[in-house]
Design an enzyme around this catalytic site. Structure first.
Site, PDB file in Angstrom:
ATOM      1  N   MET A  27       1.010  -0.944  -0.144  1.00 30.23           N
ATOM      2  CA  MET A  27       0.447  -0.404  -0.123  1.00 30.23           C
ATOM      3  C   MET A  27       0.769   1.286   0.045  1.00 30.23           C
ATOM      4  O   MET A  27       0.084   2.223   0.230  1.00 30.23           O
ATOM      5  CB  MET A  27      -0.745   0.142   0.987  1.00 30.23           C
ATOM      6  CG  MET A  27      -1.903  -1.274   1.196  1.00 30.23           C
ATOM      7  SD  MET A  27      -3.403  -0.976   2.036  1.00 30.23           S
ATOM      8  CE  MET A  27      -2.719  -0.869   3.543  1.00 30.23           C
ATOM      9  N   GLY A  28       2.217   0.784  -0.397  1.00 36.87           N
ATOM     10  CA  GLY A  28       2.938   1.962  -0.288  1.00 36.87           C
ATOM     11  C   GLY A  28       3.246   2.639   0.882  1.00 36.87           C
ATOM     12  O   GLY A  28       3.424   1.865   2.147  1.00 36.87           O
ATOM     13  N   GLY A  33      10.798  -2.660   5.688  1.00 40.12           N
ATOM     14  CA  GLY A  33      10.448  -4.156   5.529  1.00 40.12           C
ATOM     15  C   GLY A  33       9.636  -4.289   4.436  1.00 40.12           C
ATOM     16  O   GLY A  33       9.918  -5.349   4.034  1.00 40.12           O
ATOM     17  N   HIS A  34       9.720  -3.571   4.383  1.00 38.41           N
ATOM     18  CA  HIS A  34       8.852  -3.645   2.167  1.00 38.41           C
ATOM     19  C   HIS A  34       9.708  -4.010   1.875  1.00 38.41           C
ATOM     20  O   HIS A  34      10.391  -4.734   0.329  1.00 38.41           O
ATOM     21  CB  HIS A  34       7.739  -2.245   1.629  1.00 38.41           C
ATOM     22  CG  HIS A  34       6.533  -2.056   2.504  1.00 38.41           C
ATOM     23  ND1 HIS A  34       6.842  -0.627   3.142  1.00 38.41           N
ATOM     24  CD2 HIS A  34       5.845  -2.658   1.783  1.00 38.41           C
ATOM     25  CE1 HIS A  34       5.647  -0.843   3.742  1.00 38.41           C
ATOM     26  NE2 HIS A  34       5.194  -1.621   3.176  1.00 38.41           N
ATOM     27  N   GLN A  58     -10.293  -2.790   2.403  1.00 37.55           N
ATOM     28  CA  GLN A  58      -9.748  -3.321   3.229  1.00 37.55           C
ATOM     29  C   GLN A  58     -10.184  -2.283   4.487  1.00 37.55           C
ATOM     30  O   GLN A  58      -9.489  -2.607   5.996  1.00 37.55           O
ATOM     31  CB  GLN A  58      -8.335  -3.514   2.692  1.00 37.55           C
ATOM     32  CG  GLN A  58      -7.662  -3.297   2.382  1.00 37.55           C
ATOM     33  CD  GLN A  58      -6.368  -3.753   2.650  1.00 37.55           C
ATOM     34  OE1 GLN A  58      -5.846  -4.421   1.160  1.00 37.55           O
ATOM     35  NE2 GLN A  58      -5.006  -3.773   3.476  1.00 37.55           N
ATOM     36  N   GLN A 145       5.733 -11.353   7.706  1.00 38.14           N
ATOM     37  CA  GLN A 145       4.957 -12.363   8.825  1.00 38.14           C
ATOM     38  C   GLN A 145       4.759 -11.447   9.968  1.00 38.14           C
ATOM     39  O   GLN A 145       3.897 -11.599  10.392  1.00 38.14           O
ATOM     40  CB  GLN A 145       6.532 -12.994   9.197  1.00 38.14           C
ATOM     41  CG  GLN A 145       6.341 -13.921  10.146  1.00 38.14           C
ATOM     42  CD  GLN A 145       5.112 -15.017   9.714  1.00 38.14           C
ATOM     43  OE1 GLN A 145       5.089 -15.848   8.353  1.00 38.14           O
ATOM     44  NE2 GLN A 145       4.252 -15.145  10.787  1.00 38.14           N
ATOM     45  N   ASP A 147       2.636  -9.618   9.036  1.00 36.41           N
ATOM     46  CA  ASP A 147       0.910  -9.023   9.126  1.00 36.41           C
ATOM     47  C   ASP A 147       0.338 -10.761   9.275  1.00 36.41           C
ATOM     48  O   ASP A 147       0.184 -11.760   7.635  1.00 36.41           O
ATOM     49  CB  ASP A 147       0.451  -8.323   8.084  1.00 36.41           C
ATOM     50  CG  ASP A 147      -0.026  -7.198   8.267  1.00 36.41           C
ATOM     51  OD1 ASP A 147      -0.651  -6.359   8.590  1.00 36.41           O
ATOM     52  OD2 ASP A 147       1.472  -6.959   7.214  1.00 36.41           O
ATOM     53  N   SER A 183       4.078   1.341   8.228  1.00 35.15           N
ATOM     54  CA  SER A 183       3.923   2.647   7.541  1.00 35.15           C
ATOM     55  C   SER A 183       3.056   3.575   8.426  1.00 35.15           C
ATOM     56  O   SER A 183       2.966   4.447   8.684  1.00 35.15           O
ATOM     57  CB  SER A 183       2.621   2.226   5.931  1.00 35.15           C
ATOM     58  OG  SER A 183       3.310   2.015   5.487  1.00 35.15           O
TER      59      SER A 183
HETATM   60  P1  AMP Z   1       1.509  -3.127   3.630  1.00 33.03           P
HETATM   61  O1  AMP Z   1       1.684  -2.010   2.325  1.00 33.03           O
HETATM   62  O2  AMP Z   1       1.304  -2.756   4.916  1.00 33.03           O
HETATM   63  O3  AMP Z   1       0.124  -3.960   3.245  1.00 33.03           O
HETATM   64  O4  AMP Z   1       2.381  -3.684   3.627  1.00 33.03           O
HETATM   65  C1  AMP Z   1       2.672  -4.672   2.476  1.00 33.03           C
HETATM   66  C2  AMP Z   1       3.347  -5.839   2.845  1.00 33.03           C
HETATM   67  O5  AMP Z   1       4.882  -5.855   3.547  1.00 33.03           O
HETATM   68  C3  AMP Z   1       2.888  -7.038   3.268  1.00 33.03           C
HETATM   69  O6  AMP Z   1       2.661  -8.464   2.750  1.00 33.03           O
HETATM   70  C4  AMP Z   1       2.927  -6.781   4.554  1.00 33.03           C
HETATM   71  O7  AMP Z   1       3.083  -7.990   5.402  1.00 33.03           O
HETATM   72  C5  AMP Z   1       4.517  -6.615   4.356  1.00 33.03           C
HETATM   73  N1  AMP Z   1       5.127  -5.669   5.370  1.00 33.03           N
HETATM   74  C6  AMP Z   1       4.824  -4.519   6.718  1.00 33.03           C
HETATM   75  N2  AMP Z   1       5.752  -4.476   7.009  1.00 33.03           N
HETATM   76  C7  AMP Z   1       6.649  -5.168   7.530  1.00 33.03           C
HETATM   77  C8  AMP Z   1       7.429  -6.038   8.212  1.00 33.03           C
HETATM   78  N3  AMP Z   1       7.962  -4.817   9.478  1.00 33.03           N
HETATM   79  N4  AMP Z   1       8.592  -6.890   7.709  1.00 33.03           N
HETATM   80  C9  AMP Z   1       8.171  -7.568   7.169  1.00 33.03           C
HETATM   81  N5  AMP Z   1       7.181  -6.985   6.213  1.00 33.03           N
HETATM   82  C10 AMP Z   1       6.226  -5.893   6.392  1.00 33.03           C
END
Ligand code: AMP
Length: 279
Positions: A27-28, A33-34, A58, A145, A147, A183
């Site tokens: 989601m940017g 982590g991303h 969502q 992991q 999420d 984020s």
């Molecule tokens: P989001 O942008 O929050 O939807 O996250 C996109 C992807 O990045 C999802 O698969 C999340 O589980 C993963 N993600 C978010 N935060 C972390 C993190 N701290 N470590 C590893 N993966 C992450």
């Protein structure tokens, strides 16, 4: 790096991609982590695709869809440095045109935890991920992991619907003091940022109890809750000790357990988890 918004244009570029395709949906407002997911996709595949889409379906009506942080320019600069081949940034109007009426509902594993606190959340997640998989046609898709329930839901959807790709899970990336990168951390004031450590501290406590041989889930849960309750800015949503695949709450932690929690710090809702296994 090609950046495409229109679904038809993206599909055209996908047709021209060579070899295996690694896909990272996001989601940017990207953080380290991303980027761990992107690096893993880069290492495993000839072509890397990242999507940036803040998916309206969502978010609940009282949630932070409108406020969700966005910084496309910065995101694209970061992805450029990681050697990403294609970035897909669809608009909500293209993803959900008028008359859109097909949804993916993964049952049972969505009843608990985040699903119980965020009605409709996983229906939105599963639907958008299914759509993205159909558009991107990845060989492998990478999820964090962080999420944990989302990862379980996506794996179940892929298995149940015979989707033709491999789901790869990547460990949670943390700040030096243990806070899981998110984020949403940008919402935290300096005082709340300190208070947010209660999540990680409670997970470390669970790990410590586990390593001392404790297997009584209720005892571990109670100790975690009392640690968090000492933090005045923290409000517990849930603390769960569950089977890592069925997500059913455990009485005896047995061989492995997913310890997960949601805690509101001020107005910001944070989630985190660890999996305990072995002796
Ligand atoms: P989001 O942008 O929050 O939807 O996250 C996109 C992807 O990045 C999802 O698969 C999340 O589980 C993963 N993600 C978010 N935060 C972390 C993190 N701290 N470590 C590893 N993966 C992450």
């Amino acid at each position: 790096m090609k950046v495409l918004s229109a679904i038809a244009e993206f599909k055209q570029a996908r047709q021209e991609a060579v070899g295996s395709v690694g896909f990272v949906p996001t989601m940017g407002y990207l953080h380290e982590g991303h980027l761990c997911l992107v690096r893993r996709a880069r290492a495993d595949n000839e072509t890397v695709v990242v999507s940036i889409f803040v998916n309206p379906t969502q978010f609940g009506p009282a949630e932070d869809f409108a406020q969700y942080p966005r910084d496309t320019e910065r995101d694209l600069a970061l992805l450029g440095k990681e050697g990403v081949d294609l970035v897909f940034m669809p608009t909500p109007e293209d993803m959900y045109p008028e008359g859109f009426s097909s949804w993916v509902d993964v049952e049972k594993v969505t009843d608990r935890l985040e699903g119980a606190f965020r009605p409709g959340h996983f229906r939105g997640v599963a639907t958008v991920v299914a759509k993205l998989f159909n558009i991107v046609q990845p060989t492998r898709a990478y999820f964090g992991q962080k999420d944990a329930q989302q990862a379980v839901v996506i794996k179940k959807m892929v298995a149940d619907l015979n989707m033709n790709l491999e789901v790869v899970l990547v460990p949670t990336e943390r700040e030096p003091d243990g806070l899981a990168m998110s984020s949403r951390n940008v919402y935290l004031s300096p005082e709340e940022r300190q208070a947010a450590l209660a999540l990680w501290k409670s997970l470390k406590l669970a790990e410590q109890l586990w390593s001392q041989g404790e297997r009584d889930a209720e005892k571990v849960r109670q100790q975690m809750m009392s640690l968090i309750q000492k933090e005045p800015l923290a409000n517990i949503g849930y603390v769960s000790i569950a089977h890592p695949e069925t997500l059913e709450e455990l009485i005896d932690m047995g061989q492995s357990a997913l310890v997960s929690l949601a805690v509101r710090i001020g107005k910001t809702r944070l989630i985190d988890n660890i999996t305990l296994e072995g002796n």
